[in-house]
Design a protein around this motif. Sequence first.
Motif, PDB file in Angstrom:
ATOM      1  N   HIS A  23       0.849  -1.193   0.000  1.00  0.00           N
ATOM      2  CA  HIS A  23       0.000   0.000   0.000  1.00  0.00           C
ATOM      3  C   HIS A  23       0.879   1.236   0.000  1.00  0.00           C
ATOM      4  CE1 HIS A  23      -3.537   2.290   2.158  1.00  0.00           C
ATOM      5  NE2 HIS A  23      -2.972   3.003   1.196  1.00  0.00           N
ATOM      6  N   HIS A  25       1.131   4.849  -2.550  1.00  0.00           N
ATOM      7  CA  HIS A  25       0.696   5.603  -3.737  1.00  0.00           C
ATOM      8  C   HIS A  25       1.957   6.180  -4.367  1.00  0.00           C
ATOM      9  CE1 HIS A  25      -3.565   5.466  -2.418  1.00  0.00           C
ATOM     10  NE2 HIS A  25      -2.981   5.342  -1.236  1.00  0.00           N
ATOM     11  N   HIS A 209      -9.751   1.083  -0.497  1.00  0.00           N
ATOM     12  CA  HIS A 209      -9.487   1.770   0.764  1.00  0.00           C
ATOM     13  C   HIS A 209     -10.742   1.810   1.643  1.00  0.00           C
ATOM     14  CE1 HIS A 209      -5.816   3.302  -0.994  1.00  0.00           C
ATOM     15  NE2 HIS A 209      -5.582   4.130   0.000  1.00  0.00           N
ATOM     16  N   HIS A 235      -6.029  -0.021   4.676  1.00  0.00           N
ATOM     17  CA  HIS A 235      -6.358   0.455   6.033  1.00  0.00           C
ATOM     18  C   HIS A 235      -7.328  -0.564   6.667  1.00  0.00           C
ATOM     19  CE1 HIS A 235      -4.293   4.255   5.384  1.00  0.00           C
ATOM     20  NE2 HIS A 235      -5.004   4.453   4.295  1.00  0.00           N
ATOM     21  N   ASP A 290       2.018   4.195   2.716  1.00  0.00           N
ATOM     22  CA  ASP A 290       0.930   4.977   2.107  1.00  0.00           C
ATOM     23  C   ASP A 290       1.448   6.116   1.220  1.00  0.00           C
ATOM     24  OD1 ASP A 290      -1.729   5.379   1.555  1.00  0.00           O
ATOM     25  OD2 ASP A 290      -2.297   6.081   3.547  1.00  0.00           O
TER      26      ASP A 290
END
Length: 354
Positions: A23, A25, A209, A235, A290
């Motif tokens: 995870h 981005h 998410h 999450h 993240d």
Amino acid sequence: MIFTQVDQRTRHFIAGLPKAELHVHIEGTLTPTRRWEIAARNGIRLPYADITALTASMDFEAPDAPTYLQKFLAAYYEGIEVLRTPEDFRDLTVDYLANCRDERVLYAELSFDPQAHTSRGVALAAVMEGLAEGRRIGRQELGVETNLILCINRDRPVDTAVSALTEARKFRDQIMGIGLDSDELYNPPAKFRAVYDLARSEGYRLTAHCDVDQPATRENIRQCLDILKVERIDHGINAIEDPALVDEARARGITFTTCPTWRQIDTAPRRVDRIRKMYDQGLKVTLNTDDPGLFASGTMGKMLPAVMVAGGFTFAEMAQLMINAFEGAWIDDGLRHALLGRTREYMLDWGNDK
Ligand code: HPA
Ligand code: ZN
């Protein structure tokens, strides 16, 4: 401040531990320095005097959780406006993967936001070309394997998500899975039922998410399981508030990609108690950064020692958290076997070293 609490042995253990993250981005790995540099070469004048002022502008703290996500997203989307050319996406990816090599992150699944680029006139082909070149360098020169997750921006109309999936068909062989990110408020998973049905029919792996402490968060997790039929949740920490959700996630082997990230104003990793609880309840939990370009927690190598201490995780438990990531990764069994073997060897050596 956090680092003074972490002893040398813990730091040494984490530095060598084979890691994966599921995870992250790729746009959220953009550091202030790289953003400044890319803006300059693209002839973009940022409204800040220097990199220090730019860094200070990424102040997305807010006292209450729901507006926190929106403030964070405003900083995130402002940041990525500098990304325009294939070279920009390549450099972004290589920066991140070079750091993975240094920190022994052997495998990473990179989320990206096509709608956030095509909506500002950047062609999907430019994004894909840059990501592909960055990933090639990652594999061939840095020894880091990757896969891509196309994230649907849930705060945009559903028809634009369908268009994104349709356009992505040209690049189908480069994209492993579909995710769902951005502002969760009033954008429940059920809104994207048709998009996920389409993605499933095209053979994509599926995640979404469920951000931490959002309104309706448990209902959203339920919808992800029942309606979108995901195999992972990004999450998803609030699942522990509902024993039925915990039972179902455990029975279905859902992998949770949690992010104990922290901001400049925080003095310790966030959410660790709840992540610890998920782990103790037998959920498949993983640890992830993240948006390491925006959070003070930064990259895996920086974040994990503090998380280990704050969560009271043992060496074996930290290894298990990485094993969870290798097991939940969207890779073939050959690579999975090799990665798990690296963990086993490392733990044997560590045990013999005592
Ligand atoms: N949540 C939702 N959307 C995002 C995030 C996140 O943490 N990072 C980038 N887009
Ligand atoms: Zn995320």
